[in-house]
Design an enzyme around this catalytic site. Structure first.
Site, PDB file in Angstrom:
ATOM      1  CB  CYS A  87      -1.666  12.693 -43.454  1.00  0.00           C
ATOM      2  SG  CYS A  87      -2.905  13.813 -44.144  1.00  0.00           S
ATOM      3  CB  CYS A 169      -1.770  15.792 -46.095  1.00  0.00           C
ATOM      4  SG  CYS A 169      -2.391  14.103 -46.132  1.00  0.00           S
TER       5      CYS A 169
END
Ligand code: JS2
Length: 263
Positions: A87, A169
Site C-alpha cells: 500500500c 491499495c
C-alpha cells in the site's frame, strides 16, 4: 570443370554449411539463453523454487499454438507467486517505462512496479513461445505483440498486470508521458487492464505524475485525463502533477528526499 569453378562451388557449399550451422546454433543458444536468463534472474529472489516456477511457466505455452495462449494459461504460475499488496508504494505507468524504472531501481523504499516483482523482473524484455508438436521454448519466430491477442508474451503481461492491479491499495501512483499526444490511451494496458481493477475499497487515491521532458506536448490539462477521472471507481480521489524529468531523477539520486517530497 576448371579449378576456378571447383573453388567457387566449394566456397558456396562451405558458406551454406556455415549459414545452416549458424542458424541452428542461434536457435539453440536462443532457447538455452531464455532458460539461463530465467534462472539467473530468478535466483536473485532467494526464497523461491525457480525450477518449479520454470516448469509452471513452460506449461503455459509449450506445445501450444502461439496464437492460442490466453491470459488464464498463466494462472498456475501467478498462483505460485502471488503479488503482495504494497500500500502507498505501487507505481503504474504508460509510455514512461525507462523514466519509471530509472526511479524505482533506486527508490524501492518509495515505489514498486510490476517489473520490480519476481515475475515482472524475470520476464522483462524477453520473448518466448511454443509450437504445437514441440516440447521446446522458442525465442525467435514468435508472434509480435499485435499479431494476435492470445500470444504468450502479451497474455503474460496482461495477466500479470491484472494481478498487480488487483492488489493495488492506499495511494497509487501512475506515471504518464507528457511527450505524447494522448497520455491516457484507452487501448493501453494501464487503461484497459489496470485502471478498471482499482477499487475504492482498496485504492484511496490515484496520483498521476505527468512526466515533462524537453519535448513536452501534453500536461495534466490534457482532455484524455478527463477519461481517466471518469473511468475511476467512485470514491477514489484523483490528483495530477506535471513533474520535470530532472526532478524525478533527483528523487532517484537523493535517498534523503522523503517519498512524499519527491514532487
Ligand atoms: C512486452 C511488456 C516486455 O502500468 C504498466 C505496468 O504495470 C505494465 O505491465 O503495464 C503498464 C504499462 O502498459 P501500457 O499502459 O500499455 O504502456 P506501454 O508503455 O505501451 O507498455 C506496454 C508494455 C507493457 C507490458 N510489458 N510487454 N515486453 O518486456 C514488457 N514489459 C512490460 N511491462
Amino acid at each position: 570443370m576448371g579449378w576456378k569453378k571447383k573453388v567457387l562451388i566449394g566456397g558456396g557449399i562451405t558458406a551454406l554449411i556455415i549459414l545452416i550451422l549458424g542458424l541452428s546454433l542461434g536457435l539453440t543458444l536462443g532457447r538455452r539463453n531464455i532458460k539461463s536468463t530465467f534462472f539467473s534472474r530468478c535466483e536473485k529472489f532467494k526464497e523461491h523454487d525457480c525450477k518449479k516456477l520454470w516448469d509452471l511457466f513452460e506449461k503455459a505455452y509449450v506445445n501450444k499454438d502461439p496464437c492460442n495462449v490466453p491470459m488464464e494459461a498463466y494462472n498456475p504460475l501467478l498462483a505460485e507467486v502471488p503479488f503482495k499488496p504494497q500500500c502507498n508504494k505501487m507505481m503504474f505507468w504508460s509510455k514512461t517505462k525507462d523514466v519509471v524504472h530509472g526511479l524505482t531501481a533506486k527508490r524501492k523504499d518509495c515505489f514498486v512496479t510490476l517489473e520490480d516483482t519476481l515475475l515482472g523482473s524475470v520476464l522483462d524484455d524477453l520473448t518466448w513461445c511454443g509450437k504445437e508438436g514441440s516440447k521446446d521454448t522458442f525465442t525467435a519466430g514468435c508472434p509480435e505483440w499485435s499479431e494476435c491477442v492470445n500470444n504468450p508474451v502479451r497474455s503474460f503481461w496482461n495477466r500479470s498486470s491484472a494481478a498487480f492491479a488487483d492488489v493495488a491499495c492506499g495511494d497509487v501512483t501512475a506515471m504518464l508521458s507528457g511527450s505524447i499526444d494522448t497520455p491516457f490511451n484507452s487501448t493501453s494496458n494501464f487503461a484497459s487492464i489496470e485502471v478498471p481493477r482499482f477499487k475504492a475499497s482498496r485504492v484511496k487515491k490515484l496520483n498521476v505524475v505527468m512526466v515533462i521532458q524537453k519535448n513536452a506536448i501534453s500536461n495534466c490539462n490534457h482532455p484524455s485525463l478527463k477519461n481517466l477521472r471518469q473511468s475511476l471507481d467512485t470514491g477514489i480521489t484523483y490528483s495530477c502533477k506535471d513533474v520535470s524529468e530532472s526532478r524525478i531523477q533527483e528523487c532517484g539520486s537523493k535517498p534523503e528526499i522523503a517519498c512524499g517530497a519527491c514532487w
